[in-house]
Design an enzyme around this catalytic site. Sequence first.
Site, PDB file in Angstrom:
ATOM      1  N   CYS A 163       0.806  -1.227   0.000  1.00  0.00           N
ATOM      2  CA  CYS A 163       0.000   0.000   0.000  1.00  0.00           C
ATOM      3  C   CYS A 163       0.835   1.270   0.000  1.00  0.00           C
ATOM      4  CB  CYS A 163      -0.955  -0.013   1.197  1.00  0.00           C
ATOM      5  SG  CYS A 163      -2.046  -1.450   1.181  1.00  0.00           S
ATOM      6  N   HIS A 303      -1.911   8.263   6.169  1.00  0.00           N
ATOM      7  CA  HIS A 303      -2.236   6.937   5.630  1.00  0.00           C
ATOM      8  C   HIS A 303      -3.594   6.485   6.173  1.00  0.00           C
ATOM      9  CE1 HIS A 303      -1.592   3.014   3.922  1.00  0.00           C
ATOM     10  NE2 HIS A 303      -1.718   2.430   5.100  1.00  0.00           N
ATOM     11  N   GLU A 314       0.237   5.527  13.595  1.00  0.00           N
ATOM     12  CA  GLU A 314       0.623   6.658  12.754  1.00  0.00           C
ATOM     13  C   GLU A 314       0.585   7.964  13.527  1.00  0.00           C
ATOM     14  OE1 GLU A 314      -0.185   8.666   8.372  1.00  0.00           O
ATOM     15  OE2 GLU A 314      -1.662   7.261   9.179  1.00  0.00           O
ATOM     16  N   LYS A 334      -8.900   8.647   2.942  1.00  0.00           N
ATOM     17  CA  LYS A 334      -9.445   7.301   2.749  1.00  0.00           C
ATOM     18  C   LYS A 334     -10.834   7.166   3.362  1.00  0.00           C
ATOM     19  CE  LYS A 334      -5.097   4.704   2.408  1.00  0.00           C
ATOM     20  NZ  LYS A 334      -4.114   5.759   2.714  1.00  0.00           N
ATOM     21  N   HIS A 339      -9.608   2.558   0.522  1.00  0.00           N
ATOM     22  CA  HIS A 339      -8.175   2.308   0.400  1.00  0.00           C
ATOM     23  C   HIS A 339      -7.877   1.691  -0.963  1.00  0.00           C
ATOM     24  CE1 HIS A 339      -4.133   1.505   1.192  1.00  0.00           C
ATOM     25  NE2 HIS A 339      -4.202   0.701   2.236  1.00  0.00           N
ATOM     26  N   PHE A 400       1.701  -3.532   3.820  1.00  0.00           N
ATOM     27  CA  PHE A 400       2.007  -4.859   4.359  1.00  0.00           C
ATOM     28  C   PHE A 400       3.473  -5.176   4.078  1.00  0.00           C
ATOM     29  CE2 PHE A 400      -2.407  -7.154   4.278  1.00  0.00           C
ATOM     30  CZ  PHE A 400      -2.890  -6.242   5.191  1.00  0.00           C
TER      31      PHE A 400
END
Length: 413
Positions: A163, A303, A314, A334, A339, A400
Amino acid sequence: MKRVVITGMGALTPIGNNLNDYWANLKAGVSGAGEITRFDTSKFKTHFACELKNFNLEDHIPRSESRKYDRFTSYALVAVEEAVQHAKIDFETLNRNKIGVIWGSGNGGIETFTEEMIDYVKREENPKFNPFFIPKIIADIASGVISMRYGLRGINFTCISACATGTTAIIDAFNYIRWGKANMIITGGSEAPITAAGLGGFTASRALSTNNEQATTASRPFDKTRDGFVMGEGAGALILEEYEHARARGANIIAEVAGGGMAADAYHLTGTHPEGEGAFLGMNEALEDAGITANDIDHINLHATSTPIGDQSELIAVERVFGTEPNLKLSATKSMTGHLLGAAGAIEAIASIKAIEDGTVPPTINTKEVDEDWDKKFDLTLGKAQAHDIRYAMSNTFGFGGHIATAIFKRFE
């Protein structure tokens, strides 16, 4: 090193099929989530995603051509064509040996792979594959097809960092241009993951929201009731160009790429470091690369996927880097787009650049009760867009495998 500027952008998203509609709906706080229409979801725990709306591929690419591509490649071509038009590029007048493509996709042709394997199993007596099977599924094919479309013979490759991919592609393009290896690079990312395999796989990893009764508000970053991300699809394209090259062809310069940072959590297959270690390193690396301090950043596109651990880690990292800077406005787009995985960094870079250009921070929607009182430390731009003078904007993306990528964009001066 050479300066790198942005001269064109294109967007194909769940809340707008072009750049202007995407930005208008971001500012308006429109949710792109809804029931999945492409296949039967009754066997899955999650029944919703952020699909493209009112989009007909044949309006952009003839069926005779698009049948050779997986959906992620077609999405890339649509967004890139808008960016090329936006940048007013006449390739016939330019040195195409010095124009490249660096594109990103996290999943590549997952839809083609799924459909072909199902079809293969069904053909018990005469199993066979489509002759386009391999070119349709490999993740690098989009960058190759883009180069063929415009006859571009410069640097050409695809990067994959889950991502974080879209941002990684932009940072790579930035670096190759400032090193003098290219005059212009088309960059960004595309993703078409809303398939049975995509839905099933992310559900099994407990990454997706299962809030089917409240699908349109399920992506709710920082909210105490958040339970996972909402999958999205689409593409974002940016034209990055060496400053003097852009000036020489009379291009309209939208913004400048100031710096980029990449790092790793080195912690878990799918989870983020609880103290945001990789995010902390990536943001600091980007600041150092840009030659600025934390106090110079006016806005961060986070993110913030709406996962319980990810959002928390985050903001811990942001606090470590920025303290509780009162002028800093954060937002989680998002919450509107869902996403887009490997394309997330591309459309969020576009959102960051438009925020600079327009002097507006898009909102974080759907968040009603902020977890851990983070709203007392930061302005999360909840519910409504805010006017804000933005000289520097930061965009964070994490993937990931612990991949971290942070880009910084600057008002062109």
